[in-house]
Design an enzyme around this catalytic site. Sequence first.
Site, PDB file in Angstrom:
ATOM      1  N   THR A   1      -3.218   2.471  -2.743  1.00 15.39           N
ATOM      2  CA  THR A   1      -4.257   2.007  -1.820  1.00 15.39           C
ATOM      3  C   THR A   1      -4.125   2.617  -0.422  1.00 15.39           C
ATOM      4  OG1 THR A   1      -2.885   0.032  -1.720  1.00 15.39           O
ATOM      5  CG2 THR A   1      -4.984  -0.158  -2.887  1.00 15.39           C
TER       6      THR A   1
ATOM      7  N   ARG B   1      -4.265  -4.100  11.071  1.00 16.24           N
ATOM      8  CA  ARG B   1      -5.646  -3.601  11.203  1.00 16.24           C
ATOM      9  C   ARG B   1      -6.097  -3.321  12.642  1.00 16.24           C
ATOM     10  NH1 ARG B   1      -9.715  -7.415   8.339  1.00 16.24           N
ATOM     11  NH2 ARG B   1      -8.110  -7.178   6.737  1.00 16.24           N
TER      12      ARG B   1
ATOM     13  N   GLU C   1       9.521   1.226   1.061  1.00 14.31           N
ATOM     14  CA  GLU C   1       8.421   1.556   1.985  1.00 14.31           C
ATOM     15  C   GLU C   1       7.950   3.002   1.855  1.00 14.31           C
ATOM     16  OE1 GLU C   1       6.360   0.950   4.373  1.00 14.31           O
ATOM     17  OE2 GLU C   1       6.720  -1.153   4.862  1.00 14.31           O
TER      18      GLU C   1
ATOM     19  N   LYS D   1       5.142  -4.320  11.769  1.00 10.67           N
ATOM     20  CA  LYS D   1       6.068  -3.202  11.679  1.00 10.67           C
ATOM     21  C   LYS D   1       5.737  -2.248  12.830  1.00 10.67           C
ATOM     22  CE  LYS D   1       5.626  -3.792   6.708  1.00 10.67           C
ATOM     23  NZ  LYS D   1       5.170  -3.264   5.408  1.00 10.67           N
TER      24      LYS D   1
ATOM     25  N   SER E   1       4.066  -6.905   3.265  1.00 13.62           N
ATOM     26  CA  SER E   1       2.996  -5.985   3.673  1.00 13.62           C
ATOM     27  C   SER E   1       2.267  -6.541   4.878  1.00 13.62           C
ATOM     28  CB  SER E   1       2.005  -5.821   2.517  1.00 13.62           C
ATOM     29  OG  SER E   1       0.805  -5.194   2.965  1.00 13.62           O
ATOM     30  N   ALA E   2       1.734  -5.648   5.723  1.00 10.14           N
ATOM     31  CA  ALA E   2       0.935  -6.075   6.871  1.00 10.14           C
ATOM     32  C   ALA E   2      -0.498  -6.404   6.467  1.00 10.14           C
ATOM     33  CB  ALA E   2       0.920  -4.973   7.926  1.00 10.14           C
ATOM     34  N   SER E   3      -0.825  -6.163   5.187  1.00  5.77           N
ATOM     35  CA  SER E   3      -2.223  -6.278   4.765  1.00  5.77           C
ATOM     36  C   SER E   3      -2.660  -7.695   4.410  1.00  5.77           C
ATOM     37  CB  SER E   3      -2.491  -5.379   3.572  1.00  5.77           C
ATOM     38  OG  SER E   3      -3.810  -5.585   3.100  1.00  5.77           O
TER      39      SER E   3
ATOM     40  N   ASP F   1       0.835  -1.204   0.000  1.00 10.66           N
ATOM     41  CA  ASP F   1       0.000   0.000   0.000  1.00 10.66           C
ATOM     42  C   ASP F   1       0.871   1.255   0.000  1.00 10.66           C
ATOM     43  OD1 ASP F   1      -2.531  -1.472   0.361  1.00 10.66           O
ATOM     44  OD2 ASP F   1      -1.731  -1.936   2.339  1.00 10.66           O
TER      45      ASP F   1
ATOM     46  N   LYS G   1       0.038   4.289   8.838  1.00 10.55           N
ATOM     47  CA  LYS G   1       0.559   3.564   7.670  1.00 10.55           C
ATOM     48  C   LYS G   1       1.477   2.418   8.100  1.00 10.55           C
ATOM     49  CE  LYS G   1       0.358   7.338   4.327  1.00 10.55           C
ATOM     50  NZ  LYS G   1       1.164   8.279   3.508  1.00 10.55           N
ATOM     51  N   GLY G   2       1.269   1.264   7.510  1.00  9.64           N
ATOM     52  CA  GLY G   2       2.116   0.108   7.799  1.00  9.64           C
ATOM     53  C   GLY G   2       1.678  -0.684   9.020  1.00  9.64           C
ATOM     54  N   ILE G   3       0.697  -0.165   9.737  1.00 13.28           N
ATOM     55  CA  ILE G   3       0.270  -0.796  10.992  1.00 13.28           C
ATOM     56  C   ILE G   3      -0.921  -1.732  10.745  1.00 13.28           C
ATOM     57  CG2 ILE G   3      -0.542  -0.341  13.356  1.00 13.28           C
ATOM     58  CD1 ILE G   3       2.331   0.689  12.781  1.00 13.28           C
TER      59      ILE G   3
ATOM     60  N   ASN H   1      -5.181  -8.098   2.693  1.00 14.12           N
ATOM     61  CA  ASN H   1      -5.780  -7.923   1.365  1.00 14.12           C
ATOM     62  C   ASN H   1      -4.736  -7.925   0.245  1.00 14.12           C
ATOM     63  OD1 ASN H   1      -8.699  -7.469   1.966  1.00 14.12           O
ATOM     64  ND2 ASN H   1      -7.858  -5.808   3.212  1.00 14.12           N
TER      65      ASN H   1
HETATM   66  C1  G6P Z   1      -0.763  -1.962   5.471  1.00 17.26           C
HETATM   67  C2  G6P Z   1      -1.324  -0.559   5.412  1.00 17.26           C
HETATM   68  C3  G6P Z   1      -2.103  -0.237   6.661  1.00 17.26           C
HETATM   69  C4  G6P Z   1      -3.131  -1.327   6.953  1.00 17.26           C
HETATM   70  C5  G6P Z   1      -2.444  -2.677   7.079  1.00 17.26           C
HETATM   71  C6  G6P Z   1      -3.424  -3.817   7.286  1.00 17.26           C
HETATM   72  O1  G6P Z   1       0.299  -1.974   6.348  1.00 17.26           O
HETATM   73  O2  G6P Z   1      -0.293   0.396   5.254  1.00 17.26           O
HETATM   74  O3  G6P Z   1      -2.742   1.001   6.473  1.00 17.26           O
HETATM   75  O4  G6P Z   1      -3.842  -1.045   8.132  1.00 17.26           O
HETATM   76  O5  G6P Z   1      -1.726  -2.936   5.887  1.00 17.26           O
HETATM   77  O6  G6P Z   1      -4.205  -3.961   6.137  1.00 17.26           O
HETATM   78  P1  G6P Z   1      -5.503  -4.841   6.026  1.00 17.26           P
HETATM   79  O7  G6P Z   1      -5.854  -4.750   4.557  1.00 17.26           O
HETATM   80  O8  G6P Z   1      -5.145  -6.233   6.442  1.00 17.26           O
HETATM   81  O9  G6P Z   1      -6.520  -4.217   6.913  1.00 17.26           O
HETATM   82 MG    MG Z   2       2.630   1.269   2.843  1.00 16.97          MG
END
Ligand code: G6P
Ligand code: MG
Length: 221
Positions: free
Chosen positions: A16, A48, A169, A145, A115-117, A10, A44-46, A119
């Site tokens: 995103t 959910r 990053e 992170k 990525s921490a996401s 992201d 950012k990066g944290i 998604n």
């Molecule tokens: C990334 C984004 C964050 C987001 C995290 C979790 O690190 O920078 O803004 O909260 O991913 O994403 P998710 O899609 O799993 O909620």
């Molecule tokens: Mg990012």
Amino acid sequence: KLQAVLFDLDGVITDTAKYHFTAWKQMAERIGIEIDSEFNESLKGIERMQSLERILIHGQQEHKYTQEEKERLAQQKNDEYVALLASLTPEDTYPGIKELLQQLRDNGIPAVIASASKNAPLILDALQLRDYFHAIVDPSGIPGKPQPDIFLKAAEQAGADPSCCIGVEDSQAGIEAIRAAGMYAVGIGEENILGPFGADIVYASTRELSLQKLLAAANLE
Ligand code: G6P
Ligand code: MG
């Protein structure tokens, strides 16, 4: 010698980060908390649930909700976020990214998503970029992170030595994580936002990225 390039998703591969901000902002407003773009830098990066905790602390509501209610709030945010992702197409890939991924592929250097996401797979499919990545680190169950774990895991999956990796990053937490992992940290964004967190070099746009430049900057030719 460069062994792998580890990418945040992201705000690095595509924009995103702005959808995360929009979705958090809407959720926060519904419970009477204002979040601005400066505070958003700390989200950012944290991960959910961690992001939700930060927002609640920011609004002095950290003791107001049960775990179940918090999970519902985070779920609402994610539903809104995923709805915003529906319009994502390959054209939304940031400029220069596909070219860099192609250069890495041509040179046999693995690219990994750190990525921490949760998604991330969905987004990479929408951008049709999944094939360019050797792996996508599964962030569940590992410290987020600014801890180095996601980047160390990414290096491990690429079979790379951390000191021979470059991390890319857009977030303060992510830059800290890359540095804590002992890697060269490339920031995308503003020097005054990412510099203080340890970025080795900051580019204003992904347009400025190329394998040649990265090799020279990181001294990993
Ligand atoms: C990334 C984004 C964050 C987001 C995290 C979790 O690190 O920078 O803004 O909260 O991913 O994403 P998710 O899609 O799993 O909620
Ligand atoms: Mg990012």
